[in-house]
Design a protein around this motif. Structure first.
Motif, PDB file in Angstrom:
ATOM      1  N   GLU A 183       9.264   0.596 -12.405  1.00 28.02           N
ATOM      2  CA  GLU A 183       7.915   0.454 -11.862  1.00 28.02           C
ATOM      3  C   GLU A 183       6.870   0.622 -12.960  1.00 28.02           C
ATOM      4  N   ILE A 184       7.108   1.560 -13.869  1.00 23.09           N
ATOM      5  CA  ILE A 184       6.188   1.764 -14.993  1.00 23.09           C
ATOM      6  C   ILE A 184       6.120   0.513 -15.858  1.00 23.09           C
ATOM      7  N   GLU A 185       7.290  -0.059 -16.157  1.00 23.04           N
ATOM      8  CA  GLU A 185       7.335  -1.253 -16.997  1.00 23.04           C
ATOM      9  C   GLU A 185       6.600  -2.417 -16.353  1.00 23.04           C
ATOM     10  N   SER A 243       0.828  -1.199   0.000  1.00 22.98           N
ATOM     11  CA  SER A 243       0.000   0.000   0.000  1.00 22.98           C
ATOM     12  C   SER A 243       0.864   1.252   0.000  1.00 22.98           C
ATOM     13  N   LEU A 244       1.965   1.209   0.749  1.00 23.54           N
ATOM     14  CA  LEU A 244       2.883   2.346   0.810  1.00 23.54           C
ATOM     15  C   LEU A 244       3.520   2.599  -0.551  1.00 23.54           C
ATOM     16  N   VAL A 245       3.914   1.516  -1.231  1.00 18.86           N
ATOM     17  CA  VAL A 245       4.515   1.640  -2.567  1.00 18.86           C
ATOM     18  C   VAL A 245       3.514   2.226  -3.547  1.00 18.86           C
ATOM     19  N   ASP A 246       2.270   1.735  -3.494  1.00 22.86           N
ATOM     20  CA  ASP A 246       1.225   2.250  -4.382  1.00 22.86           C
ATOM     21  C   ASP A 246       0.971   3.733  -4.138  1.00 22.86           C
ATOM     22  N   ALA A 278       1.561   9.250  -6.034  1.00 24.97           N
ATOM     23  CA  ALA A 278       2.010  10.623  -5.776  1.00 24.97           C
ATOM     24  C   ALA A 278       2.930  11.101  -6.893  1.00 24.97           C
ATOM     25  N   VAL A 279       3.832  10.212  -7.348  1.00 27.34           N
ATOM     26  CA  VAL A 279       4.748  10.560  -8.443  1.00 27.34           C
ATOM     27  C   VAL A 279       3.969  10.843  -9.720  1.00 27.34           C
TER      28      VAL A 279
END
Length: 202
Positions: free
Chosen positions: A147-149, A66-69, A74-75
């Motif tokens: 992360e996008i990939e 959840s923290l990563v998401d 936010a980014v």
């Protein structure tokens, strides 16, 4: 004064036996207390061993995920603001204006495409990263690209499609082909175009 008669040997033996018995009883009580303490300690350990720590592990994993998401979202939010900014619009439009004539709507890929792709990634990525670091000092562009990939199959939207042009050459080429078609007035479906236009230009 009347003196008590000396205690007989038999009485002495009885007294010694009584003292010994009392000592044994006290020792037995002490052993019982020790045994009880050990038993209670073992029961406590058994109860602790019986606790299901797996649930706690799952909760921790969910919390981390959840923290990563939250950080990723936010980014994305900051990037949306950055690419809608006039500075980014100018950079992207000038770059595409410079090279759009090099791109043809064919399956063939020219060697020059690779050089243009590298230049685009360096230019646009550097601009976005510089702006993001000011907002999020711990931001790392390379980690974000990974992360996008990893999420590309679960995300959609204009912003994500534009970000994919950093990592996906096909998406990059399609962006230029659509831009050229639009510039030359050709009839084309621009639903897949990745050029983000600000409200000021519309």
């Amino acid at each position: 004064a009347k003196m008590d008669a000396p205690m007989s040997t038999s009485n002495l033996d009885n007294l010694a036996a009584s003292v010994s018995a009392a000592g044994d009883a006290a020792s037995a009580d002490k052993d019982d207390i020790t045994d009880m303490a050990v038993m209670m300690e073992n029961e406590c350990v058994d109860e602790m061993m019986g606790v299901d720590f797996e649930d706690d592990g799952e909760d921790l994993a969910m919390s981390t995920s959840s923290l990563v998401d939250t950080k990723f979202d936010a980014v994305i939010g900051h990037i949306e603001d950055i690419i809608m900014d006039e500075d980014f619009q100018t950079i992207q439009q000038n770059f595409m204006q410079k090279y759009y004539h090099e791109f043809d709507d064919t399956e063939e890929n020219k060697f020059v495409y690779t050089d243009i792709f590298k230049e685009y990634v360096e230019l646009v990525e550097r601009h976005i990263e510089t702006a993001l670091v000011q907002l999020m000092p711990d931001f790392n562009m390379q980690e974000f690209i990974k992360e996008i990939e990893s999420r590309k199959n679960e995300m959609d939207g204009e912003i994500i499609e534009m970000l994919m042009t950093f990592t996906d050459f096909v998406a990059f080429k399609e962006m230029f082909v659509d831009y050229r078609s639009d510039k030359e007035g050709n009839t084309v479906d621009l639903s897949n175009a990745f050029v983000v236009t600000s409200a000021k230009q519309q």
